[in-house]
Design an enzyme around this catalytic site. Structure first.
Site: not given
Ligand SMILES: *[C@@H]1O[C@H](CO)[C@@H](O)[C@H](O)[C@H]1NC(C)=O
Ligand SMILES: *[C@@H]1O[C@H](CO)[C@@H](O)[C@H](O)[C@H]1NC(C)=O
Ligand SMILES: *[C@@H]1O[C@H](CO)[C@@H](O)[C@H](O)[C@H]1NC(C)=O
Ligand SMILES: *[C@@H]1O[C@H](CO)[C@@H](O)[C@H](O)[C@H]1NC(C)=O
Ligand SMILES: *[C@@H]1O[C@H](CO)[C@@H](O)[C@H](O)[C@H]1NC(C)=O
Ligand SMILES: *[C@@H]1O[C@H](CO)[C@@H](O)[C@H](O)[C@H]1NC(C)=O
Ligand SMILES: CC(=O)N[C@H]1CO[C@H](CO)[C@@H](O)[C@@H]1O
Length: 760
Positions: A474-475, A477-478, A499, A593
């Site tokens: 879905l995505g 990040g860092a 996640k 963030d």
């Protein structure tokens, strides 16, 4: 040519100009006979400021050591150079400066692994404060320096000379030479993919304008990266952020995914809140790597059979596998995908045709591997043509055109601007169990082993099954990647977002339970709900409710613009969620963030904040970050780069930028094109419009926004609140409770000063 570095310093960076004799005063010398051994004592030679170290870093748990230079004062110990990237040395290896000037790395059995060709008269070696490791004569003149032999990284004051190149690592965690290279080609400086493991150029996907015969790539102390001509004039600016390297750590790196990124890290020793510290992206190029691969010899930004889409924040591309395919190496995101089924058997062509079906992916094209094309064809005929052809792995159907693709599928990308679709042929029998929602529901007995907390503890196997082998990304990040999945919840299938934290330090591992339990105690309708977690071996995963309508980033910047009403609701909801985190939780949570990618929307478009409470867990990530500064203004508050305490006002700052983006439906920085340097910085533009009484012009080009015009007072008020939130001086920024009251109209909004009126 014996001392190229010094002469260039004279030309370009007068501020760090050092007469050769003064070098010796800035560091302690490594004298001849000195050596370091690769073992678990972590011995290294440190620069006089303590900022850089030269020595052995263990990079693989089984004991592979990299002779390298790293940032030593930060937790991440980020590596910026290495001698033996392709042959990590064993425990017991030794680097030594010999009396006759040899500088050699030997394995435990005496085998030579790496060396600097012998230089007569070398008197000492030194780790300089710039991050440059040098060999010098007793006059102080440098005869060899790591700055002349970069691996994938450049540091401030370093210059990439004509003829030198940067080569990416193989993956996030494997430091071997990888697929991408930044080097001169045909009068330009170009990014190319290599014919790995050979060195020849396969495909060039980005280049600068023409260079001049004596050009250099300069990274100067003020944080600018530019191409300079022989005579010193600037040919092209590549990163013009202008965040000075005096108060920050910086590095520019060609990363394993082919993108060149300029990173910054706050530098102040007496920070009491070390968990806020991390690398942030200042700038990067190319802007969207997904669309740049097209050649017959190219396999695409994500590898074969994989398709690439720009992530929400456009900084890190997302690689996905079609149904019926799975990643060839789940630890390496760009490794491509392999089919989970037998391809069409050409010996049994006629019997097999009906055993296949298509997986359809809209707005997605694979530009490589066409071997037959048809015009004016119905979609049915196009499908049929592929089913009946044992060589056909997929068809792209666009307009009434049909292109057959051979295996492996190459150069896949998903982009709203491509109106066609790809139909991927997959065998029915062993893909039928794959639910297209992204996961096969598994029945899980809920139980809790965190005191006082109602959370499910999942096993890694359960989450692997729930996400169908971490298939649908879905995505990313860092420090983490999010996958879609499904679990059985009492009677229904519940869609979840899982996640997966990439790599966390031993310290964060210990804190994991405490953080999870603190997150789980939050309860507010504008926060994404944590459902469970997994802590098993090295694996740390968090399970959240799934947000049907995705992130604010994709919602906000779509065309046509979302309605003014829904934008107002989102701004209020976000402010409420943040207000709760800052002021109403039992322990205050600073998000650190806040950005549109972290505001998610549920099915009724209610905004919920995600990723809160993770700042501590995600701190130790090696090289990645989710925060971009880009240009002079990002979501990151200026106190990160100043010697100032970090408080909840950093979130107020980020909220201010977000609020301006929400009301104006514009990104914080808008760039015109790949080589066009002009950018529009939203904050500056908004302030200028406000100060000159032209706030209406922020909506002037709003063809579809009569609602804004009717509600112009609120619009103007929201812009003013946004300007209050982005004041450079944190004490001028209102707290979130006050922000919320102003948004709701409970208190007046005074006239805001210029955000930069504060002088440090
Ligand atoms: C770095 O380059 C920028 C842009 O050319 C220039 O404005 C700045 O003065 C330079 N800084 C140093 C320390 O040379
Ligand atoms: C060496 O570094 C590792 C990782 O940072 C650390 O766990 C270990 O304690 C260090 N060893 C010594 C002797 O300092
Ligand atoms: C380093 O070595 C040079 C040359 O021998 C000498 O002049 C200088 O004083 C030494 N510096 C230090 C800090 O020991
Ligand atoms: C890193 O990648 C290279 C190239 O594929 C491979 O040969 C090497 O074994 C990998 N190293 C590790 C530690 O996985
Ligand atoms: C420097 O070199 C560039 C490119 O070669 C040229 O365009 C420019 O006019 C030169 N500038 C000066 C001051 O000589
Ligand atoms: C698909 O079927 C083949 C052979 O029937 C088998 O080897 C393979 O493991 C199956 N794949 C999956 C994902 O079930
Ligand atoms: C605006 C928007 O995208 N709304 C969607 C939210 O999600 C629901 C359910 O998936 C869709 O039906 C809406 O179109």
């Amino acid at each position: 040519m014996a001392f190229p570095f010094l002469s260039i310093v004279l030309l370009f960076t007068p501020s760090i100009l050092l007469p050769s004799s003064s070098i010796a005063q800035r560091h302690s010398n490594v004298t001849s006979g000195s050596f370091l051994t690769a073992d678990n004592t972590n011995s290294s030679w440190i620069s006089s400021s303590g900022e850089f170290a030269f020595g052995f870093q263990r990079i693989v748990p089984e004991g592979g050591y990299l002779l390298s230079i790293w940032f030593d004062k930060i937790t991440e110990k980020t590596i910026v150079w290495s001698a033996n990237r392709d042959s990590p040395s064993e425990e017991g290896s030794r680097i030594q400066l010999f009396a006759d000037g040899r500088f050699e790395l030997h394995g435990p059995r005496g085998d030579l692994i790496w060396n600097v060709a012998r230089r007569g008269g070398v008197a000492y070696a030194a780790m300089l404060d710039s991050g440059n490791f040098v060999l010098a004569l007793n006059t102080g003149d440098i005869v060899w320096q790591s700055f002349d032999h970069p691996t994938d990284t450049l540091l401030p004051t370093q210059i990439l000379e004509r003829g030198s190149s940067l080569v990416s690592t193989y993956s996030e965690t494997n430091f071997s030479t990888g697929r991408f290279v930044f080097r001169e080609n045909d009068g330009t400086l170009a990014l190319q993919s290599k014919n790995f493991p050979m060195d020849n150029n396969v495909y060039q996907y980005w280049k600068t304008g023409n260079t001049d015969p004596g050009y250099k790539l300069v990274f100067n102390q003020s944080g600018y990266i530019f191409l300079a001509a022989n005579n010193g004039s600037i040919l092209e600016e590549l990163s013009n952020s202008g965040v000075s390297a005096d108060r920050t750590y910086q590095r520019a790196i060609l990363e394993y995914d082919g993108v060149f990124r300029h990173y910054v890290y706050p530098k102040f020793a007496d920070s009491t809140d070390g968990r806020m510290m991390k690398w942030s992206i200042l700038d990067f190029f190319p802007q969207n790597i997904c669309t740049l691969f097209n050649g017959a010899m190219s396999w695409g930004a994500c590898g074969f059979n994989s398709f690439c889409s720009a992530g929400d924040d456009e900084e890190r591309p997302i690689c996905s596998c079609p149904d019926g395919y799975s990643p060839t190496d789940s630890n390496i995101r760009m490794s491509g995908c392999k089919p989970n089924f037998f391809m069409h058997n050409c010996d049994r062509q006629s019997e097999e045709s009906q055993l296949f079906r298509f997986h359809e992916i809209l707005n997605t094209d694979f530009t490589g591997g066409d071997y037959m094309g048809y015009r004016s064809m119905e979609e049915d005929q196009c499908r049929r043509a592929c089913l009946d052809d044992c060589f056909c792995a997929a068809v792209v159907y666009e307009g009434r055109n049909c292109w057959k693709k051979r295996f492996p599928l190459a150069n896949g990308r998903k982009s709203p601007s491509f109106s066609g679709k790809i139909l991927i042929k997959i065998r029915k029998d062993n893909t039928t169990q794959v639910a297209s929602s992204g996961g096969k529901p598994s029945t899980i007995d809920p139980y809790s082993n965190l005191p006082g907390v109602h959370l499910r503890s999942f096993s890694f196997g359960e989450l692997q099954e729930a996400t169908n082998g971490f298939k649908e990304e879905l995505g990313s990040g860092a420090c983490s990647t999010v996958y879609k999945g499904a679990v059985k919840d009492e009677s229904d299938d519940k869609v979840i977002a899982v996640k997966k934290l990439n790599k966390i330090s031993a310290e964060a591992e210990k804190e994991f339970k405490a953080e999870v339990s603190s997150i789980s105690r939050t309860n507010h309708k504008n926060l994404v709900k944590l459902l469970g977690y997994c802590e098993e071996g090295q694996n740390r995963l968090l399970v959240y409710e799934f947000m049907t309508n995705g992130s604010l980033a994709s919602f906000l910047f779509q065309k046509p613009k979302p309605s003014w009403y829904s934008r107002v609701q989102i701004a209020l909801a976000t402010a409420k969620g943040l207000c709760y985190l800052h002021q109403e939780c039992s322990t205050q949570i600073i998000h650190c963030d806040i950005k549109p990618q972290n505001i998610l929307l549920d099915e009724s478009l209610t905004a919920k904040i995600s990723d809160f409470g993770l700042a501590k867990l995600l701190r130790t990530d090696q090289t990645k970050t989710t925060t971009a500064i880009r240009g002079t203004r990002g979501y990151v508050a200026p106190e990160w780069y100043r010697n100032m305490p970090i408080t909840s006002k950093v979130d107020v700052y980020s909220f201010g930028i977000l609020l301006l983006e929400i009301v104006c439906c514009r990104r914080k920085v808008e760039r015109h094109g790949e080589h066009d340097e002009s950018v529009v910085i939203l904050v500056e533009w908004a302030y200028d419009c406000y100060a000159s009484g032209r706030l209406k012009s922020l909506v002037d080009d709003d063809d579809d926004d009569d609602d804004v015009i009717r509600d112009i007072e609120r619009f103007e008020k929201f812009v003013m609140i946004g300007i209050w939130c982005v004041q450079d001086d944190p004490s001028l920024r209102p707290n979130m409770k006050r922000v919320l009251h102003m948004l709701e109209g409970a208190i007046q909004v005074p006239n805001p000063p210029h955000p930069e009126s504060f002088i440090t």
